[in-house]
Scaffold this motif. Structure first.
Motif, PDB file in Angstrom:
ATOM      1  N   ARG A   1      32.985  23.847  23.852  1.00 58.15           N
ATOM      2  CA  ARG A   1      32.441  22.801  24.596  1.00 58.15           C
ATOM      3  C   ARG A   1      30.946  22.591  24.359  1.00 58.15           C
ATOM      4  NH1 ARG A   1      31.910  22.685  31.305  1.00 58.15           N
ATOM      5  NH2 ARG A   1      31.096  20.584  31.495  1.00 58.15           N
ATOM      6  N   SER A   2      30.428  21.337  24.778  1.00 57.57           N
ATOM      7  CA  SER A   2      28.891  21.203  24.603  1.00 57.57           C
ATOM      8  C   SER A   2      28.538  20.478  25.971  1.00 57.57           C
ATOM      9  CB  SER A   2      28.936  19.859  23.610  1.00 57.57           C
ATOM     10  OG  SER A   2      29.099  20.113  22.341  1.00 57.57           O
TER      11      SER A   2
ATOM     12  N   ASN B   1      24.762  27.528  20.244  1.00 58.88           N
ATOM     13  CA  ASN B   1      23.639  27.106  19.850  1.00 58.88           C
ATOM     14  C   ASN B   1      23.000  26.084  21.117  1.00 58.88           C
ATOM     15  OD1 ASN B   1      21.424  26.018  17.913  1.00 58.88           O
ATOM     16  ND2 ASN B   1      22.690  24.316  17.697  1.00 58.88           N
ATOM     17  N   ILE B   2      21.580  25.918  20.962  1.00 57.63           N
ATOM     18  CA  ILE B   2      21.060  25.426  22.159  1.00 57.63           C
ATOM     19  C   ILE B   2      20.149  24.542  21.738  1.00 57.63           C
ATOM     20  CG2 ILE B   2      19.471  25.453  24.082  1.00 57.63           C
ATOM     21  CD1 ILE B   2      20.107  28.426  24.315  1.00 57.63           C
ATOM     22  N   LYS B   3      20.222  23.146  22.104  1.00 52.90           N
ATOM     23  CA  LYS B   3      19.147  21.920  21.773  1.00 52.90           C
ATOM     24  C   LYS B   3      18.643  21.300  22.898  1.00 52.90           C
ATOM     25  CE  LYS B   3      22.721  20.583  17.998  1.00 52.90           C
ATOM     26  NZ  LYS B   3      23.646  19.707  17.448  1.00 52.90           N
ATOM     27  N   ILE B   4      17.618  20.864  22.522  1.00 51.70           N
ATOM     28  CA  ILE B   4      16.782  20.046  23.533  1.00 51.70           C
ATOM     29  C   ILE B   4      15.994  18.917  23.268  1.00 51.70           C
ATOM     30  CG2 ILE B   4      14.723  21.236  22.958  1.00 51.70           C
ATOM     31  CD1 ILE B   4      13.653  21.961  25.812  1.00 51.70           C
TER      32      ILE B   4
ATOM     33  N   LEU C   1      19.248  19.157  28.019  1.00 51.40           N
ATOM     34  CA  LEU C   1      19.387  20.633  27.287  1.00 51.40           C
ATOM     35  C   LEU C   1      20.878  20.579  26.985  1.00 51.40           C
ATOM     36  CD1 LEU C   1      18.061  23.305  26.652  1.00 51.40           C
ATOM     37  CD2 LEU C   1      19.126  24.359  28.862  1.00 51.40           C
ATOM     38  N   GLN C   2      21.243  21.026  25.682  1.00 53.31           N
ATOM     39  CA  GLN C   2      22.675  20.914  25.325  1.00 53.31           C
ATOM     40  C   GLN C   2      23.019  22.297  24.699  1.00 53.31           C
ATOM     41  OE1 GLN C   2      24.240  17.693  22.767  1.00 53.31           O
ATOM     42  NE2 GLN C   2      25.293  19.155  21.488  1.00 53.31           N
TER      43      GLN C   2
ATOM     44  N   GLY D   1      32.306  16.934  27.649  1.00 49.76           N
ATOM     45  CA  GLY D   1      31.938  17.917  26.589  1.00 49.76           C
ATOM     46  C   GLY D   1      32.965  18.918  26.178  1.00 49.76           C
ATOM     47  N   HIS D   2      34.173  18.972  26.873  1.00 49.58           N
ATOM     48  CA  HIS D   2      35.184  19.841  26.503  1.00 49.58           C
ATOM     49  C   HIS D   2      35.793  19.476  24.780  1.00 49.58           C
ATOM     50  CE1 HIS D   2      35.232  22.042  30.305  1.00 49.58           C
ATOM     51  NE2 HIS D   2      35.105  20.688  30.746  1.00 49.58           N
TER      52      HIS D   2
END
Length: 267
Positions: free
Chosen positions: A160-161, A139-142, A153-154, A88-89
């Motif tokens: 990075r992600s 930001n946060i995604k689910i 959870l991202q 995710g980097h």
């Protein structure tokens, strides 16, 4: 045991606090508040005893770590064990060589939420593995669709992600809401861009004005380097920084603007 008894500092609690033995069903409603106070005092006294405070079971149950008691790190957010996915980097050279699922691995880590960053540590040693800074792209995604992981959870920023795996959708939602609400309340200054493209807001009445500009534009003036037979002495004025901190963000040029790399380049 004799050495341990002699090494215990005076004034530290030495005995476990006691809990009431009366069953909850026999307690009158007007005594509920005092029972809650007893439980609060019990947990407080437990956390005052280093032997129990540093025990991993206590840390997991109460949701604290050794960093929770360091006031200089800022307000405390939620903490707990998570499963994080490798990769995710967005920095060249740190990503996994492939894109398939076979290239990923999952590791159990202790996640800590602070006002300007998130970080995770190794549970056995407490060593900090990675720090995720809060920036304008935070930001946060689910959900499986966004994370390609069941109950995933991202967490994204400019560098990075980070993909986390939770036990249930409710657990993932608890992490998402806890992180988002805390950052919006305590770290909102880092979510927007400020003057001169800086990630940090202007701070009034401080000794360190425009620190980032100083380091990037005036490295020679900031560092006083003196070569000797023993090596290079480096003197800092008004600065107490981690050598791994990035002086210029976002991180888009590898480690070029990391403080220790700047020092090595100047030396």
């Amino acid at each position: 045991h004799t050495v341990r008894r002699q090494s215990i500092k005076r004034g530290e609690p030495r005995q476990m606090p006691s809990l009431p033995h009366t069953a909850e069903s026999t307690v009158r409603e007007e005594h509920f508040s005092s029972r809650r106070k007893q439980l609060e005092d019990y947990l407080t006294n437990i956390l005052k005893m280093p032997m129990y405070r540093n025990y991993h079971g206590t840390m997991e149950f109460v949701g604290v770590s050794q960093l929770s008691f360091i006031h200089d790190l800022g307000p405390k957010g939620i903490e707990g064990f998570i499963m994080k996915r490798s990769g995710g980097h967005r920095i060249p050279g740190l990503n996994c060589c492939g894109q398939g699922r076979m290239c990923y691995r999952w590791s159990k880590r202790w996640l800590v939420v602070k006002d300007s960053f998130l970080m995770y540590m190794k549970p056995d040693s407490g060593a900090i593995s990675f720090v995720l800074l809060v920036d304008k792209e935070f930001n946060i995604k689910i959900g499986r669709k966004e994370t390609e992981t069941k109950y995933g959870l991202q967490i994204d920023n400019l560098s990075r992600s980070l993909i986390l795996k939770c036990n249930s959708y409710r657990h993932a939602q608890w992490w998402r809401q806890g992180i988002d609400e805390f950052i919006r309340k305590h770290g909102k200054d880092f979510l927007t861009e400020h003057r001169f493209g800086s990630y940090a807001a202007v701070q009034e009445n401080t000794l360190a004005k425009c620190l980032i500009s100083w380091v990037v534009e005036y490295e020679d003036e900031l560092l006083c380097l003196q070569a000797t037979s023993a090596g290079v002495f480096i003197h800092f004025y008004f600065l107490r920084l981690s050598p791994e901190i990035f002086m210029k963000r976002p991180v888009v040029e590898g480690n070029r603007w990391r403080l220790d790399c700047i020092l090595k380049r100047k030396a």
